[in-house]
Scaffold this motif. Structure first.
Motif, short mmCIF file in Angstrom:
data_model
loop_
_atom_site.label_atom_id
_atom_site.label_comp_id
_atom_site.label_asym_id
_atom_site.label_seq_id
_atom_site.Cartn_x
_atom_site.Cartn_y
_atom_site.Cartn_z
N VAL A 2 40.70 -78.54 -17.96
CA VAL A 2 39.32 -78.08 -17.86
C VAL A 2 38.83 -78.14 -16.41
N ASP A 3 39.22 -79.21 -15.66
CA ASP A 3 38.81 -79.32 -14.27
C ASP A 3 39.35 -78.15 -13.47
N ALA A 4 40.60 -77.72 -13.74
CA ALA A 4 41.19 -76.60 -13.02
C ALA A 4 40.44 -75.31 -13.32
N VAL A 5 40.01 -75.15 -14.57
CA VAL A 5 39.24 -73.97 -14.93
C VAL A 5 37.93 -73.93 -14.17
N ARG A 6 37.22 -75.05 -14.11
CA ARG A 6 35.95 -75.10 -13.39
C ARG A 6 36.15 -74.83 -11.91
N ALA A 7 37.21 -75.41 -11.34
CA ALA A 7 37.48 -75.19 -9.92
C ALA A 7 37.79 -73.73 -9.64
N ARG A 8 38.54 -73.09 -10.55
CA ARG A 8 38.84 -71.67 -10.37
C ARG A 8 37.56 -70.84 -10.43
N GLN A 9 36.68 -71.18 -11.36
CA GLN A 9 35.43 -70.43 -11.47
C GLN A 9 34.56 -70.63 -10.23
N LEU A 10 34.56 -71.83 -9.68
CA LEU A 10 33.85 -72.06 -8.42
C LEU A 10 34.45 -71.21 -7.31
N GLY A 11 35.80 -71.12 -7.29
CA GLY A 11 36.47 -70.29 -6.29
C GLY A 11 36.13 -68.82 -6.43
N ILE A 12 35.99 -68.35 -7.66
CA ILE A 12 35.60 -66.95 -7.89
C ILE A 12 34.22 -66.68 -7.28
N VAL A 13 33.27 -67.61 -7.55
CA VAL A 13 31.93 -67.44 -6.98
C VAL A 13 32.00 -67.40 -5.46
N HIS A 14 32.82 -68.26 -4.87
CA HIS A 14 32.95 -68.29 -3.41
C HIS A 14 33.50 -66.97 -2.88
N MET A 15 34.51 -66.40 -3.52
CA MET A 15 35.07 -65.13 -3.07
C MET A 15 34.04 -64.00 -3.19
N LEU A 16 33.27 -64.02 -4.26
CA LEU A 16 32.27 -62.98 -4.45
C LEU A 16 31.14 -63.11 -3.43
N ARG A 17 30.87 -64.34 -2.97
CA ARG A 17 29.84 -64.53 -1.95
C ARG A 17 30.28 -63.97 -0.60
N SER A 18 31.58 -64.00 -0.33
CA SER A 18 32.07 -63.60 0.98
C SER A 18 32.49 -62.14 1.05
N ARG A 19 32.52 -61.46 -0.09
CA ARG A 19 32.97 -60.06 -0.13
C ARG A 19 31.97 -59.22 -0.92
N SER A 20 31.87 -57.95 -0.57
CA SER A 20 30.97 -57.06 -1.30
C SER A 20 31.57 -56.54 -2.59
N ASN A 21 32.92 -56.57 -2.70
CA ASN A 21 33.59 -56.08 -3.90
C ASN A 21 34.98 -56.69 -3.99
N VAL A 22 35.28 -57.36 -5.10
CA VAL A 22 36.58 -57.99 -5.29
C VAL A 22 37.17 -57.52 -6.61
N PRO A 23 38.31 -56.82 -6.61
CA PRO A 23 38.92 -56.36 -7.85
C PRO A 23 39.44 -57.53 -8.69
N ALA A 24 39.49 -57.33 -9.99
CA ALA A 24 39.99 -58.37 -10.89
C ALA A 24 41.43 -58.71 -10.57
N ARG A 25 42.22 -57.69 -10.20
CA ARG A 25 43.64 -57.94 -9.89
C ARG A 25 43.77 -58.88 -8.70
N GLU A 26 42.92 -58.72 -7.68
CA GLU A 26 42.98 -59.58 -6.51
C GLU A 26 42.58 -61.01 -6.87
N LEU A 27 41.56 -61.15 -7.71
CA LEU A 27 41.16 -62.48 -8.16
C LEU A 27 42.29 -63.15 -8.95
N ALA A 28 42.95 -62.36 -9.82
CA ALA A 28 44.06 -62.91 -10.61
C ALA A 28 45.19 -63.37 -9.71
N ASP A 29 45.53 -62.56 -8.69
CA ASP A 29 46.61 -62.95 -7.77
C ASP A 29 46.22 -64.18 -6.97
N ARG A 30 44.96 -64.25 -6.56
CA ARG A 30 44.51 -65.38 -5.73
C ARG A 30 44.64 -66.70 -6.46
N PHE A 31 44.34 -66.70 -7.75
CA PHE A 31 44.33 -67.96 -8.51
C PHE A 31 45.53 -68.11 -9.44
#
Length: 343
Positions: A2-31
């Motif tokens: 569960v901790d890993a899931v929460r950390a991944r979700q926090l990472g998703i929010v961080h990526m979305l804050r730094s980019r105007s558009n992030v594809p799902a495929r890129e998010l999947a590869d990143r994590f």
């Protein structure tokens, strides 16, 4: 896990804050997960109010809504509460911290510093001076069950003092008036609310459930609060100018009526399920709030005030102690919790 899931979700929010558009495929590869897992993560984050927008098409992806970006310098208490419930903010006495989860998922030092500052500067006080909320200890179990759609075996105390045990599907959690409330449904019934400080045990099971797609915790709670205490019993109150402002801060129902008079006084008409819970509220205002009708409520309040006067009257004759005139239920809490949150 569960901790890993929460950390991944926090990472998703961080990526979305730094980019105007992030594809799902890129998010999947990143994590290192599947796109289906990313879809579930996005669903979870949006369910807790994180403003994520989806763009369709080959060049589509996800982004944070530009008008409500999550700026760590202007994060408000509402955003902080969402982060807390999601598990990104932990009390200082816990072994696991947001920083530990972030490091495990390879999240940048910049974001770790933001989370450290949030945890240091935002405190959730789960107790008020007039009662202690013991329900916040259930939040870690409840939080995990909500995020994973896992059923819970719960044991709680009922209003008559008995205990009840049932299998529940947790739909959400609400903080109101100094207490946490769990909104959950039994196997064959609709959702209802449970005060967490009356819950003695929350035990995870190996059963999962399908979260209803059309369920909104915000809408359900608003409707439940509107229905709470409503009924056919008509109560009419006369309010002097001295108590006018405070009485207008009460959370009135859609059926309530307020009539203003030229001298600044008010007539408030309530339609309640039972008038007994109004005894402590009206009594506390003395002569500034009086009951016009019904007659039984006027009599009950007069008796209550006589008993109170007998306790304080030093000239009263010795004898047995006057009986407690307050109803033996949650009437006093109902009267205080009825105050508008902005009061």
């Amino acid at each position: 896990m569960v901790d890993a899931v929460r950390a991944r979700q926090l990472g998703i929010v961080h990526m979305l804050r730094s980019r105007s558009n992030v594809p799902a495929r890129e998010l999947a590869d990143r994590f290192g997960v599947t796109e289906r897992t990313i879809y579930r993560d996005i669903t979870t984050l949006t369910a807790y109010g994180i403003p994520i927008q989806a763009s369709p098409g080959k060049v589509g992806g996800y982004r944070l809504a530009p008008d409500t970006a999550l700026d760590p310098l202007t994060v408000d208490s509402d955003h902080a509460l969402r982060l807390y419930v999601l598990g990104f903010l932990d009390p200082p006495n816990t072994d696991s911290t947001a920083g530990d989860r972030a490091r495990a998922a390879g999240i940048s030092e910049t974001v770790q510093e933001v989370m450290r500052r949030l945890a240091q500067r935002i405190h959730f006080d789960t107790a008020d001076w007039y009662w202690r909320d013991e329900g916040s200890g259930h939040l870690p179990v409840l939080r995990t069950a909500m995020l994973t759609a896992t059923a819970l075996e719960a044991t709680w105390r009922t209003k008559n003092g008995n205990q009840e045990t049932a299998l529940l599907k947790p739909y959400g959690v609400v903080w109101k008036a100094g207490e946490w409330h769990m909104v959950a449904a039994r196997a064959t019934a609709g959702p209802t609310r449970f005060r967490l400080n009356l819950v003695d045990r929350l035990q995870p099971t190996d059963l999962t459930f399908t979260y209803p797609e059309d369920f909104s915790i915000r809408d359900w709670w608003a409707a439940a609060m509107e229905d709470y205490g409503k009924g056919e019993e008509r109560v009419e109150l006369h309010v002097t100018p001295a108590a006018r402002d405070e009485m207008l801060r009460l959370s009135l129902k859609s059926t309530s009526q307020v009539h203003e008079h030229g001298d600044g006084s008010l007539t408030i008409v309530l339609f309640v399920d039972r008038w007994e819970w109004l005894i402590p509220l009206v009594s506390s205002y003395g002569s500034d709030v009086t009951v016009t009708e019904p007659a039984p409520l006027r009599t009950a309040i007069a008796d209550q005030l006589r008993r109170a006067l007998a306790v304080y009257d030093t000239a009263a004759l010795p004898g047995p102690a006057p009986p407690d005139g307050l109803p033996h239920d949650d009437s006093r809490l109902r009267s205080t919790h009825g105050r508008h949150p902005g009061a």
